[in-house]
Every structure is written in structure tokens, then in C-alpha cells.
Design an enzyme around this catalytic site. Structure first.
Site, PDB file in Angstrom:
ATOM      1  N   HIS A 110       0.719  -0.644   0.052  1.00 34.94           N
ATOM      2  CA  HIS A 110       0.548  -0.204   0.254  1.00 34.94           C
ATOM      3  C   HIS A 110       1.243   1.338   0.294  1.00 34.94           C
ATOM      4  O   HIS A 110       0.049   2.639   0.387  1.00 34.94           O
ATOM      5  CB  HIS A 110      -1.088  -0.033   0.796  1.00 34.94           C
ATOM      6  CG  HIS A 110      -2.306  -1.052   0.723  1.00 34.94           C
ATOM      7  ND1 HIS A 110      -3.030  -0.264   0.388  1.00 34.94           N
ATOM      8  CD2 HIS A 110      -2.366  -2.620   1.491  1.00 34.94           C
ATOM      9  CE1 HIS A 110      -4.001  -1.907   0.934  1.00 34.94           C
ATOM     10  NE2 HIS A 110      -3.408  -2.586   0.993  1.00 34.94           N
ATOM     11  N   LYS A 168      -8.489  14.617   4.806  1.00 36.32           N
ATOM     12  CA  LYS A 168      -7.414  13.022   4.678  1.00 36.32           C
ATOM     13  C   LYS A 168      -5.772  13.346   5.777  1.00 36.32           C
ATOM     14  O   LYS A 168      -6.125  14.749   6.945  1.00 36.32           O
ATOM     15  CB  LYS A 168      -6.397  12.679   3.647  1.00 36.32           C
ATOM     16  CG  LYS A 168      -6.263  14.068   2.953  1.00 36.32           C
ATOM     17  CD  LYS A 168      -5.495  14.110   1.070  1.00 36.32           C
ATOM     18  CE  LYS A 168      -6.261  14.701   0.676  1.00 36.32           C
ATOM     19  NZ  LYS A 168      -6.649  13.074  -0.779  1.00 36.32           N
ATOM     20  N   ARG A 169      -5.487  12.264   6.433  1.00 37.49           N
ATOM     21  CA  ARG A 169      -4.761  12.415   7.210  1.00 37.49           C
ATOM     22  C   ARG A 169      -3.494  13.307   6.691  1.00 37.49           C
ATOM     23  O   ARG A 169      -3.457  13.921   5.626  1.00 37.49           O
ATOM     24  CB  ARG A 169      -3.619  11.140   7.211  1.00 37.49           C
ATOM     25  CG  ARG A 169      -4.388   9.749   7.695  1.00 37.49           C
ATOM     26  CD  ARG A 169      -4.465  10.224   9.432  1.00 37.49           C
ATOM     27  NE  ARG A 169      -3.285  10.090  10.219  1.00 37.49           N
ATOM     28  CZ  ARG A 169      -3.228   9.672  11.696  1.00 37.49           C
ATOM     29  NH1 ARG A 169      -4.273   8.400  11.626  1.00 37.49           N
ATOM     30  NH2 ARG A 169      -2.469   9.546  12.213  1.00 37.49           N
ATOM     31  N   LYS A 225       1.496  14.556   1.933  1.00 36.39           N
ATOM     32  CA  LYS A 225      -0.358  14.632   1.139  1.00 36.39           C
ATOM     33  C   LYS A 225      -0.302  16.036   0.683  1.00 36.39           C
ATOM     34  O   LYS A 225      -1.390  16.547  -0.097  1.00 36.39           O
ATOM     35  CB  LYS A 225      -0.996  14.297   1.851  1.00 36.39           C
ATOM     36  CG  LYS A 225      -1.536  12.494   1.539  1.00 36.39           C
ATOM     37  CD  LYS A 225      -2.907  12.038   3.149  1.00 36.39           C
ATOM     38  CE  LYS A 225      -1.977  11.011   2.953  1.00 36.39           C
ATOM     39  NZ  LYS A 225      -3.150  10.106   2.234  1.00 36.39           N
ATOM     40  N   THR A 262      -8.780   6.840  -1.643  1.00 43.82           N
ATOM     41  CA  THR A 262      -9.962   6.316  -2.269  1.00 43.82           C
ATOM     42  C   THR A 262     -10.796   7.297  -2.199  1.00 43.82           C
ATOM     43  O   THR A 262     -11.742   7.642  -2.508  1.00 43.82           O
ATOM     44  CB  THR A 262     -10.153   5.191  -1.402  1.00 43.82           C
ATOM     45  OG1 THR A 262      -9.147   5.236   0.215  1.00 43.82           O
ATOM     46  CG2 THR A 262      -9.040   4.238  -1.996  1.00 43.82           C
ATOM     47  N   LYS A 287     -14.731   8.600  -3.633  1.00 46.70           N
ATOM     48  CA  LYS A 287     -15.771   9.134  -3.499  1.00 46.70           C
ATOM     49  C   LYS A 287     -16.178  10.448  -3.756  1.00 46.70           C
ATOM     50  O   LYS A 287     -17.315  10.877  -3.619  1.00 46.70           O
ATOM     51  CB  LYS A 287     -15.350   9.397  -1.968  1.00 46.70           C
ATOM     52  CG  LYS A 287     -15.530   8.110  -0.915  1.00 46.70           C
ATOM     53  CD  LYS A 287     -14.531   7.612  -0.027  1.00 46.70           C
ATOM     54  CE  LYS A 287     -14.034   6.210   0.327  1.00 46.70           C
ATOM     55  NZ  LYS A 287     -12.971   6.205   1.768  1.00 46.70           N
TER      56      LYS A 287
END
Ligand code: NBG
Length: 857
Positions: free
Chosen positions: A407, A602-603, A608, A713, A717
Site C-alpha cells: 500500500h 485526509k491524514r 499529501k 480512495t 468518493k
């Protein structure tokens, strides 16, 4: 507990691991003609008394009231919303159990090959709404509780999220369970029943810093689990491993600490099917109350302490996302869980009565990242030491049983365990890993004679002080297949971290399964109005398209229908109002719902790049400040939302939250700009919060440094709910753009990856900010100047800013043409068929596990 005991037996295994037998997994006996015999009593009396799933309102109401009176010991006079939630949940659970029992019986009867999904995280969120949807009983329950004076919406709000996960990896596991059951596949999940899930996030109102509090999710009794105190296994730690030296590879592992693993079962209902699978979560308990070694030494206090240490194993989820810390307790969690799960799987296999060599014909085990990799040496240990299998046979069985999903390629996330720690906690497994490595190194040497560097690179043991076990390599060589989670990511796995292994084992072992999400939760549940519009437009029951998401493409012609567009836009608007209402009631803040909603949830992680987003906001703020009133009139108002948790020890991530909170404070209060720009950090991000945020977004940001986000992911969504995507050429963004067309997404960075050197192509190439974008340079300088306080602390954060903000300008421009925007939104949603987790789980079932759907009647 026995009162008499032979002191010599203390610390010795009485016999190989023993399972306390239960009546589960037993089949009816048959008579001479092969007909099943009724086990006991009068068959008719039994059958008349047995219940089925409740169907009508009367039965549902009765069952609800029955639970109020008996399970909760309450009355209509003292029943609040929480009580009503509990009664609804217990009543729904009764229905789930009927199907769950039936499913288990039929799996036992038919003994099909089964797959097991081993994941240290399952981020389930709430259950009630999902269970009602999947049972097809939503309207019936809503009607029933309404007559009793409650509203289903209020009842649903009472449920606490089951948050046994950090982020995408754990939520993916939850989506895959939903899809397995919905596709009628015989798949069970195995995980840990943490007493405390992911921490609750609070924001310190003076500094803006993140604070962490424990998540006591089990405090109000959890109606969705069934304690199976009779399903228990012993798990050993420490002690010593002595080779038997009788010409076999066997060893005896004795002494040390023994703890008990107790099963808790969570029912996983499929959508519109009887199939109800199981998620088995293990809880640790001291064996016989406390540790007998200490007891024997007359050390009662020490014994109590070590019994605490047994319970501690499953007490808390490690809150680190994408980092490993080499902590002993984490290693114990991993072994405890894999050992108990394997023991359970082996026992179930043995009930079929087949020789152990046929194990891989009946069992496939999916390793969700490297966390369960110890299952590989553990299965070797059971086969060699307990089942007396020759080493080669055992290895053959192992390498046909496991499948490994990677992952991430981030180096800090690749698990390594120090050899001395492993030797101490799991002495027998360390021996086995050395033995596996020896044979593996010999095989590599035969394939690449004299290539010593390659041996060093590929060894399961990394040289250094201390030496470390490379878990990804062990997972790779111990598995039948290895996959990544999006096309680019799978390519990177093959060309970077596992390149040598591809050369050695052949490319066919390495594949890709692009992640997916369940449209049940991520469209129907979180966006009921949109779901209803889709069903009306397609002219089918939602059950049809929710289980065949490609049907959404039939919406495409509607982009040209103005009435449809208006309905589509009105639903988005109401979802924005729903979010605003949520923020108003939870935080007391008023949100401008006439603005574009821009969301990044998100985290918190450097890769990111929330930092990039925040600097974009500051840039916008400064630009607005310099505008004339006339210029401002042309600007579209915008509200920016952030949410996400930072690992408690991740300094830069926490600093980013602090910056967001403090910039928001200034911006939201500035009378010059606040109508045109505001920003919110919503604390304590969770699955449930995502369910409110996602349907309300006009645009969402997925702007990781290229090559770092394996898939993502939430991007899927948002798009499924008609939110547009602003993203970098990374992870699943690439495949989303392929599906919806590049003209419907806002991409920045390189669009088409060149083939020769993926790593290089996808890596980020910094261009000096001053040259590329003087405005952004100004932003950076403004933060550095101390305008938002404490300039120095933000300096490390500013250094991670590497990209320009031109894409945001494109978004603004596009939003001005609202009609075209809505068209893009419809097109995006309509082309999300590929990203259903049903598609993904079927790929695993067919191309990896080789299991088949079982129709439960
Ligand atoms: C995460 C990736 C995400 C991906 C999820 C699910 C880890 C180690 N990896 O990009 O960062 O979507 O896994 O595959 O949590």
C-alpha cells in the site's frame, strides 16, 4: 480453574495449541440414505419456534419494544434517543444473526475454498444505517420508530463510529468486507478488537494545536459484536526455541509468556442478499487470570503486572499512518493477531478432513500490507513443528496460500523489525526467517552467480546495527502473488522497491488491483437524494445500479437536459446546507452556502501537501485584500474545508494543523474578505464526518507529490458524489481522469507518464518559486514575516512547498460557467463505475484467491 497444579508444568506447553471446542462449524448428521437427521428433539416444534428475518412493520415494532423492555430494562417513560438507538441496533442485529448463522452453516456444508482478509485496521464507521440498507429494511424501521415517537435520523446520529483504523488502508478493508458479502463471496476478515480506536482529536483553542484524547468506543456496550468466549487460542511470546536435531527441521518453543486470544464476531451483511459474512476480532486476555511463571516464583505483584501486560496487547490502535516505530508492543500485536487467526483458520480447515497438503486448495490469505507478514513464518512453524511436514512441503503450502498487497512505496512506511527484538519476542520465528533466507539466498545465487551486491540488496536481513528483518521482502517471497493498489503504484512497486524480486521471480507474480469503494455507503447512504434521483432517472430499483455501478454511465445523456441539471445542482446545494447545518450545530459556526466548497480531508502528511493548499488560500486572501470593490464583485465566494488527524508524534503534520487553524482565524474575521473567502478546520475527522462533507463538495484536493500516494480512495468518493477533482498525476487520480476524461478534472504536474523511467518521470521537479509564481513567493514571505504569528515555527513547513497554484485559478474560471460545471459534475459521477469495490473484490476473488460466489438460500 484448577486448585491443584504440578509446579513442573508451569511455563511448559501442556500439548500443542488447543482449541476449546464449540458447537460452531458442526454439520447435521445424515442417515443411510444421505438425508440430514434432525439433531435433537421434535423437528417441528423447533422449526415452528425458529425465527426468520423480520419483514413487516408489526414484527419490527414488536422486536424493538421487546428489546426496550428486556435487553435495556427500560420503559416508554425513560427511553431517550440513545436507548432507541440501542433497541433498534439490537433488533437489527437479531435479523443479521439469522442470516449470519445460515451463511455459516452453508459454508460448512459446502466447504468451498475461502479467503481471509488479514488487516490490522478496519475503519468501519457506523453500522446501523448500513445494516438497514443491506437488509432492505430502511423504510420499515423508519416507519416503525416513527410510530413509537422517534425519528430515524436522530437515532442514527447516536451511534459512535467504530474507528479501528488510521485512514485509507483501514477504510479499504471495510469496503472490501461490504463488497465480499454483497458479491456472496466466502470471505472473512480477521483483525484486532482494540479497546481504544484512533484517538479523538481536539483543537487547543488558544494555540490551535492538535490535542489527543482516547476513543472509548466500547463504553456504551457495542451491539454489533458477538463475544465468543468459547473461541479461544493460546499465543506464546518470548521463551526459547531449541532445535530438535533429529534430522527434521523441527524445534521446540517453550517457556515465556502465554496469553489468550478471545474472538469477537462482527456480522457483515451483503447488500440485498442473505449472505452475511464474519469479521473476527481478537481480544487479548491473560491466561488463567495471571502469569504462572511469576506466580511460581512467589511474585504475586509481578504476576498481576504481567496479566496487565497480556491485556495491553489489544488495548490501543497505533495511531501512526505510514510510519513504523519498531515498538515491542506493536510486534506483539502483530504476532498475537496472526497466530490466533491462523490457528482458527487451520482448525476450520481440519474440520473438512482433508490432508494438510491440500490447505491452499481451501484457503487463501490476503495480507493487507506487511502488518500480518508474521503469518508466513507462523504457518511454517505450525506445519514443521506441529504437523511434522518436511521443510519443502511446508514452504510449498505457504507460498500457495498467501497473497500480499503493498500500500505504499514511501521508505519510512516499509516495515523492518530489529533482529534482536524479534529474537527476544519470537525466538522460533527468527530461526525460521533465517532458514527461509538461507534457502532464498542460495536460490538467488544460483540464478545470478557471483552477484554479491544483489544478495545484499535482496536478503531478508538488512545489515547494520542492529540488523533488521525486511518485512516487505518476506511478504513478497512468501506469497503467491503481489499487487499494488493503482496502476502507477503497481508499476512503481515493480520498478523500485521490488525490482530485484521481479527479475528473480518473473513479472507474472506481480499485478495491480486498483482500489475501490462501496457505493452503498459512499453514495446511497451518504447522499440519499442523489441516489433517489439516479434510480428515478435509470428507471430501476437502486439495488440494481448499486451492485452494478457501470450502470451510472446511463446518466450521460442527461447532461444535456436542463431540468436534470437543475435537479442535480439543487441536490448538491441541499447537501451543502446539510453540511452547514452540521457545522452550525456542532461548532456554532455559520457557513456561507452560496460559495464554492473546496474540500481537503485526509491524514495530515507532508506528502499529501495540505501545506500547499493552505498557502494557496493565503495567496487568495492577499489577492482579495488588494482588490478594488469592483474587482471583488467578479470574484466567486469560496469556503475551504480541511479535516484530518496528525500522528501524535509527527511534528510537521501537527504544525500544519496549527497553521490552518490560525490562518482561518484571521481570514474568517476580516470584514474586507470574509464574504468571499473563509476557511474551516473541522476537528476529529471520521468516517461519519466524511459522509457529510463528501456530498457537499464542489471540488476536492488530492495533491500529493507525484509518485507518493499509492491510490487514494476519497478521490473516488468525491467524484462519485459529483464533486470535481483537483489533483496531481498520482495514484488513482490518473485512472479517474482516464475514465471521466481529462477535460473534466483539474490536473497539475505531468499528464502522461513516460515509460523509460517511471520514478524519474513521476518524481517532482522543483522550479524556483520566484520564477514560477511571484505571487506565491509573496505568500511564503508573508508567513515568514510573522503576520500570522510565530514565523520561525513555520519555517520547516514552508520548505515543503514545491508547486504552483495555477490550477486553482483554472478551477475559479471554470466555476464561473455554472452550467458547464454541473455537466462536468454529472459526467464525473456517471463514469465512476470502475471504482466500485465490487469490481476490485471480484478481481481478487478471480485472479488471486480463486474462490467462487456461494448463493445462500
Ligand atoms: C494507503 C495509501 C493510500 C491508499 C490506501 C489504501 C497505507 C500504508 N497506504 O494511497 O497511502 O489509498 O493505502 O490502499 O496506509
Amino acid at each position: 480453574m484448577t486448585t491443584f497444579l504440578d509446579p513442573k508444568s508451569i511455563g511448559k506447553p501442556a500439548r500443542p495449541r488447543r482449541h476449546v471446542r464449540t458447537l460452531t462449524g458442526y454439520l447435521p448428521e445424515t442417515d443411510a440414505s444421505g438425508k440430514e437427521k434432525w439433531p435433537r428433539g421434535d423437528e417441528k416444534v423447533w422449526k415452528d419456534a425458529m425465527r426468520d428475518v423480520d419483514k413487516d412493520a408489526d414484527q419490527i415494532t414488536k422486536s424493538f419494544v421487546n428489546h426496550v423492555q428486556t435487553s435495556l430494562a427500560r420503559q416508554p417513560y425513560n427511553l431517550d434517543n440513545l436507548g432507541a438507538y440501542q433497541a433498534s441496533a439490537l433488533s437489527v442485529r437479531d435479523n443479521l444473526l439469522v442470516n449470519w448463522n445460515e451463511t455459516a452453516l452453508q459454508y460448512t456444508r459446502k466447504a468451498p475454498k475461502r479467503a481471509y482478509y488479514l488487516s490490522l485496521e478496519f475503519l468501519m464507521g457506523r453500522t446501523l444505517d448500513n445494516a438497514l440498507l443491506n437488509l432492505g429494511l430502511k423504510d420499515e424501521y423508519a416507519g416503525s420508530v416513527k410510530k413509537l415517537g422517534f425519528s430515524m435520523e436522530d437515532i442514527l446520529e447516536q451511534e459512535r463510529d467504530a474507528a479501528l483504523g488510521n485512514g485509507g488502508l483501514g477504510r479499504l478493508a471495510a469496503c472490501y468486507l461490504d463488497s465480499s458479502a454483497s458479491q456472496e463471496l466466502p470471505v472473512w476478515g480477521y483483525g484486532l478488537r482494540y479497546k481504544y480506536g484512533i484517538f479523538q482529536q481536539l483543537i487547543d483553542s488558544s494555540s490551535g494545536n492538535q490535542l489527543e484524547a482516547p476513543d472509548p468506543w466500547l463504553d456504551n456496550q457495542n451491539p454489533w459484536e458477538l463475544p465468543r468466549l468459547d473461541v479461544a487460542y493460546e499465543v506464546r511470546f518470548y521463551g526459547s526455541a531449541d532445535r530438535v536435531n533429529d534430522g527434521t527441521p523441527r524445534a521446540a518453543w517453550t517457556g515465556g509468556q502465554e496469553v489468550l486470544a478471545i474472538a469477537y464476531d462482527v456480522m457483515i451483511p451483503g447488500c440485498y442478499t442473505k449472505t452475511t459474512n464474519n469479521l473476527r476480532l481478537w481480544e487479548s486476555k491473560p491466561k488463567r487470570g495471571f502469569d504462572l511463571n511469576s506466580f511460581n516464583a512467589g511474585n504475586y505483584e509481578g504476576a498481576v503486572e504481567s496479566s496487565n501486560s497480556a491485556s495491553a496487547i489489544t488495548s490501543v490502535l497505533y495511531p501512526n499512518d505510514h510510519t513504523t516505530f519498531g515498538k515491542e508492543l506493536r510486534l506483539k500485536q502483530q504476532y498475537f493477531w496472526t497466530a490466533a487467526s491462523l490457528a482458527d483458520i487451520i482448525r476450520r480447515f481440519k474440520n473438512i478432513g482433508k490432508p494438510i497438503t491440500e490447505f491452499p486448495d481451501y484457503v487463501a490469505i490476503q495480507l493487507n500490507d506487511t502488518h500480518p507478514t508474521l503469518a508466513i513464518p507462523e504457518l511454517m512453524r505450525v506445519l514443521v513443528d506441529e504437523e511434522d511436514q518436511p521443510w519443502a512441503t511446508a514452504w510449498q503450502i505457504v507460498t500457495n496460500t498467501f497473497f500480499y498487497t503493498n500500500h505504499t512505496v514511501l521508505p519510512e512506511a516499509l516495515e523492518k523489525w530489529p533482529v534482536p527484538l524479534m529474537e527476544h519476542v519470537l525466538p522460533r520465528h527468527m530461526q525460521i526467517i533465517y532458514d527461509i533466507n538461507l534457502q532464498f539466498m542460495q536460490a538467488v545465487e544460483r540464478a545470478f552467480p557471483g552477484d554479491r551486491e544483489r544478495l545484499g540488496r535482496m536478503s531478508l536481513i538488512e545489515e547494520g546495527f542492529p540488523k533488521q528483518v525486511r518485512m516487505a521482502f518476506l511478504a513478497c517471497i512468501g506469497s503467491r502473488k503481489v499487487n499494488g493498489v493503482a496502476e502507477l503504484h503497481s508499476d512503481l512497486v515493480k520498478t523500485t522497491i521490488l525490482k530485484d524480486f521481479v527479475e528473480f521471480e518473473g513479472i507474472s507474480k506481480f499485478g495491480n488491483v486498483t482500489n475501490g469503494i462501496t457505493p452503498r455507503r459512499w453514495l446511497d447512504q451518504c447522499n440519499p437524494e442523489l441516489s433517489a434521483l439516479i434510480s428515478r432517472t435509470l428507471g430501476v430499483d437502486k439495488a440494481v445500479w448499486l451492485k452494478d455501478l457501470h450502470r451510472l454511465a446511463e446518466l450521460l445523456p442527461q447532461t444535456e437536459d436542463a431540468k436534470f441539471r437543475a435537479e442535480w445542482a439543487a441536490i448538491k446545494q441541499r447537501n451543502k446546507e446539510r453540511l452547514a447545518h452540521h457545522v452550525q450545530t456542532t461548532l456554532g459556526l455559520t457557513i456561507n452556502t452560496n460559495a464554492m466548497f473546496d474540500v481537503q480531508i485526509k491524514r495530515l502528511h507532508e506528502y499529501k501537501r495540505q501545506s500547499l493548499n493552505i498557502l494557496g488560500v493565503i495567496h487568495r486572501y492577499l489577492t482579495l485584500k488588494n482588490m478594488s470593490a469592483a474587482e471583488k464583485k467578479k470574484v466567486n465566494p469560496k469556503v475551504v474545508f480541511f479535516a484530518g488527524k496528525a500522528a501524535p508524534a509527527y511534528y510537521i503534520a501537527k504544525l500544519t494543523i496549527r497553521l490552518i487553524v490560525n490562518v482561518a482565524r484571521i481570514i474568517n474575521e476580516d470584514p474586507d474578505t470574509k464574504d468571499l473567502l473563509s476557511m474551516y478546520f473541522l476537528p476529529d475527522y471520521s468516517v461519519s464526518l466524511a459522509e457529510v462533507l463528501i456530498p457537499a463538495s464542489d471540488i476536492s484536493q488530492h495533491i500529493s507529490t507525484a509518485g507518493t500516494e499509492a491510490s487514494g480512495t476519497s478521490n473516488m468518493k468525491f467524484c462519485l458524489n459529483g464533486g470535481l477533482l483537483l489533483g496531481t498525476v498520482d495514484g488513482a487520480n490518473i485512472e479517474i481522469a482516464e475514465e471521466v476524461g481529462e477535460s473534466n478534472v483539474f490536473f497539475f504536474g505531468h499528464l502522461t507518464p513516460a515509460v523509460e523511467d517511471l520514478r524519474y518521470q513521476h518524481a517532482y521537479h522543483p522550479i524556483p518559486i520566484e520564477e514560477k509564481c511571484p505571487a506565491l513567493a509573496n505568500v511564503l514571505n508573508t508567513v515568514s514575516s510573522g503576520r500570522f504569528g510565530d514565523a520561525d515555527v513555520y519555517e520547516p513547513l514552508l520548505n515543503t512547498i514545491r508547486q504552483d497554484i495555477a490550477a486553482l485559478a483554472m478551477v475559479d474560471e471554470a466555476y464561473l460557467d455554472r452550467d458547464e460545471w454541473v455537466k462536468k459534475s454529472i459526467r464525473t459521477s456517471a463514469k465512476m463505475g470502475k471504482f466500485s469495490s465490487d469490481r476490485a473484490i471480484n478481481e481478487y476473488a478471480e485472479s488471486y484467491w480463486n474462490i467462487e460466489a456461494q448463493h445462500i438460500v
